[in-house]
Structures are given as C-alpha cells and as structure tokens.
Scaffold this motif. Structure first.
Motif, short mmCIF file in Angstrom:
data_model
loop_
_atom_site.label_atom_id
_atom_site.label_comp_id
_atom_site.label_asym_id
_atom_site.label_seq_id
_atom_site.Cartn_x
_atom_site.Cartn_y
_atom_site.Cartn_z
N ASN A 142 0.96 -1.01 0.13
CA ASN A 142 -0.20 0.36 -0.05
C ASN A 142 0.60 1.07 -0.21
O ASN A 142 1.37 1.52 0.84
CB ASN A 142 -0.81 0.26 0.92
CG ASN A 142 -1.42 1.30 0.71
OD1 ASN A 142 -2.18 1.93 0.55
ND2 ASN A 142 -3.12 1.15 2.25
N PRO A 143 0.87 1.48 -0.93
CA PRO A 143 1.56 3.22 -0.73
C PRO A 143 1.36 4.31 0.06
O PRO A 143 2.07 4.99 0.66
CB PRO A 143 1.18 3.90 -2.05
CG PRO A 143 0.16 3.42 -3.08
CD PRO A 143 0.48 2.20 -2.44
N ASP A 144 -0.26 4.40 0.69
CA ASP A 144 0.26 4.72 1.46
C ASP A 144 0.34 4.80 2.98
O ASP A 144 0.17 5.70 4.50
CB ASP A 144 -1.76 5.22 1.47
CG ASP A 144 -1.75 6.25 0.00
OD1 ASP A 144 -1.21 6.55 -0.66
OD2 ASP A 144 -3.53 6.10 -0.08
N ARG A 145 1.15 2.85 2.69
CA ARG A 145 1.14 2.71 3.95
C ARG A 145 2.40 3.97 5.55
O ARG A 145 1.55 3.90 6.60
CB ARG A 145 1.62 1.89 3.73
CG ARG A 145 1.93 0.95 5.70
CD ARG A 145 1.88 -0.56 5.92
NE ARG A 145 2.44 -0.74 6.71
CZ ARG A 145 2.09 -1.09 7.76
NH1 ARG A 145 0.59 -0.83 7.80
NH2 ARG A 145 2.43 -2.05 8.86
N ALA A 146 3.09 4.49 4.45
CA ALA A 146 3.88 5.38 5.64
C ALA A 146 2.99 6.38 6.25
O ALA A 146 2.98 6.55 7.73
CB ALA A 146 5.16 6.14 4.79
N GLY A 147 2.40 7.14 5.38
CA GLY A 147 1.73 7.96 5.42
C GLY A 147 0.12 7.58 6.64
O GLY A 147 0.52 8.72 7.87
N VAL B 208 0.85 5.29 8.57
CA VAL B 208 1.57 4.66 10.09
C VAL B 208 1.82 6.28 10.86
O VAL B 208 1.29 6.65 11.83
CB VAL B 208 2.74 4.11 9.77
CG1 VAL B 208 3.66 3.72 10.61
CG2 VAL B 208 2.41 2.72 9.06
N ALA B 209 2.35 7.72 10.47
CA ALA B 209 2.89 8.79 10.19
C ALA B 209 1.46 9.22 11.18
O ALA B 209 1.43 10.26 12.06
CB ALA B 209 3.69 9.23 9.53
N ALA B 210 0.43 9.08 10.27
CA ALA B 210 -0.61 10.03 11.24
C ALA B 210 -1.31 9.18 12.44
O ALA B 210 -1.92 9.86 13.75
CB ALA B 210 -2.02 10.07 10.04
N ARG B 211 -1.46 8.00 12.72
CA ARG B 211 -1.43 7.12 13.69
C ARG B 211 -0.61 7.31 14.93
O ARG B 211 -1.17 7.43 15.81
CB ARG B 211 -1.90 5.65 13.42
CG ARG B 211 -2.47 4.67 14.36
CD ARG B 211 -2.75 3.67 14.20
NE ARG B 211 -1.35 2.46 13.67
CZ ARG B 211 -0.67 2.04 12.48
NH1 ARG B 211 -1.86 2.54 11.32
NH2 ARG B 211 -0.07 1.65 12.16
N ILE B 212 0.27 7.66 15.05
CA ILE B 212 0.96 7.77 16.13
C ILE B 212 1.99 9.27 15.87
O ILE B 212 2.65 9.57 16.86
CB ILE B 212 2.09 6.92 16.08
CG1 ILE B 212 3.40 7.73 14.77
CG2 ILE B 212 2.13 5.44 15.19
CD1 ILE B 212 4.63 6.58 13.81
N ALA B 213 1.42 10.03 14.83
CA ALA B 213 1.50 11.58 15.72
C ALA B 213 1.12 11.86 16.85
O ALA B 213 -0.07 11.46 17.29
CB ALA B 213 0.41 12.63 14.51
N PRO B 214 1.14 13.18 17.45
CA PRO B 214 0.68 13.19 18.94
C PRO B 214 -0.77 14.05 18.56
O PRO B 214 -0.88 14.72 17.21
CB PRO B 214 2.03 14.73 19.50
CG PRO B 214 2.93 15.06 17.88
CD PRO B 214 2.65 13.31 17.04
N VAL B 215 -1.45 13.77 19.74
CA VAL B 215 -2.28 14.30 19.46
C VAL B 215 -2.67 15.61 19.69
O VAL B 215 -3.31 17.35 19.14
CB VAL B 215 -3.51 14.45 20.15
CG1 VAL B 215 -5.06 14.82 20.02
CG2 VAL B 215 -3.86 12.90 20.36
#
Length: 159
Positions: A29-34, A36-43
């Motif tokens: 999935n080419p969007d996987r890195a994005g 993951v980054a969105a999921r682990i970004a601080p709130v």
C-alpha cells in the motif's frame, strides 16, 4: 476408503495452494507510511512552562513583525477608503456593539472620552460592556496613521 482418498486429495490441494500463494509477493500500500505517521502523531502540544511561554511569545512577535512589514491597502491614508475596505463590515450594521457611523447616540459618549482614547482603543483593541473592538480593526497590517485616518473619517461623519 473413498473418503480417505478425497481427504488426502483436499490436503494436497491445500498444500499446493499455500505454496503457490507464498511465491507471490504481497501488494504494498503506497499510503502505508502516511497512515502510520498519522496514527502515531501526537494529538496536541505540551505546555512547557516558561519555555513554552517564550516560544508562544516569539511566535506572536514574529507574526506581528511579518504583519507590520506588509502595507495594508497600498499604504493609503484616506480614511474613507480604509473604512470601505475594512471598517464598514461592523460600523455600518453595529456588529458586536460597534458604533454605527453617523449615529450620535452610539458615538457621543465615546467621543466625550477624547480622540486619544478613541485612537488607543482602535489601535490596541478594546473589550467593553457594550462591545468589542479588535486591534487595528482586525487587520494587523494597518499602520497607526491609517487607523487614525479611519477614526478621523468616522468622527467627521458626526458633523
């Protein structure tokens, strides 16, 4: 005996299918890195006491300097032009308690405080019992001279 043969055939077919499936690479999935980054970004951010306060003040000062370096409305000091481009939105209808242009009932008490007070409230902003005046009418790129020209023009409409 037939059931045992069919069971052995099914198991063989399953093993062959599993082997063939293992030979094909999984799609990426080419969007996987994005994702993951969105999921682990601080709130949110962390307020770090005086360090955080200093950073916030530095950001506000930088924004003020950037706004001050811009020239609003091509640097005009024509009060009517500034009123027409910015001030009319509140001072025509009385939004947020803004005194309406030419209305003595709205302006007389304010004018009695003196021109210096009116100009200070227009430049620095003001929150009172009857309304709110944002600093520089909400446009930080206005110079003091431009604010004064707009205030003078509105006061001239009372004559």
């Amino acid at each position: 005996m037939m059931i045992a043969f069919l069971a052995a055939l099914v198991i063989c077919l399953l093993l062959v299918a599993h082997y063939i499936n293992g030979q094909n690479p999984r799609p990426v999935n080419p969007d996987r890195a994005g994702e993951v980054a969105a999921r682990i970004a601080p709130v949110g951010g962390v307020y770090a006491g005086d360090t955080g306060r200093a950073a916030m003040q530095a950001a506000q000062e930088a924004a003020s300097q950037a706004a001050a370096s811009q020239v609003a409305y091509d640097g005009t000091t024509d009060g009517k032009t500034i009123y027409d481009k910015l001030c009319h939105s509140c001072h025509t209808t009385g939004v947020a308690g803004a005194p309406k242009v030419g209305d003595h009932a709205d302006w007389d008490a304010r004018a009695a405080q003196g021109e210096a007070t009116l100009l200070k409230h227009a430049i620095d902003g003001f929150t009172g019992k009857t309304g709110v005046m944002p600093a520089r009418g909400g446009n930080p790129a206005l110079s003091d001279e431009q604010v004064k020209a707009a205030v003078d023009w509105m006061m001239d409409q009372l004559k």
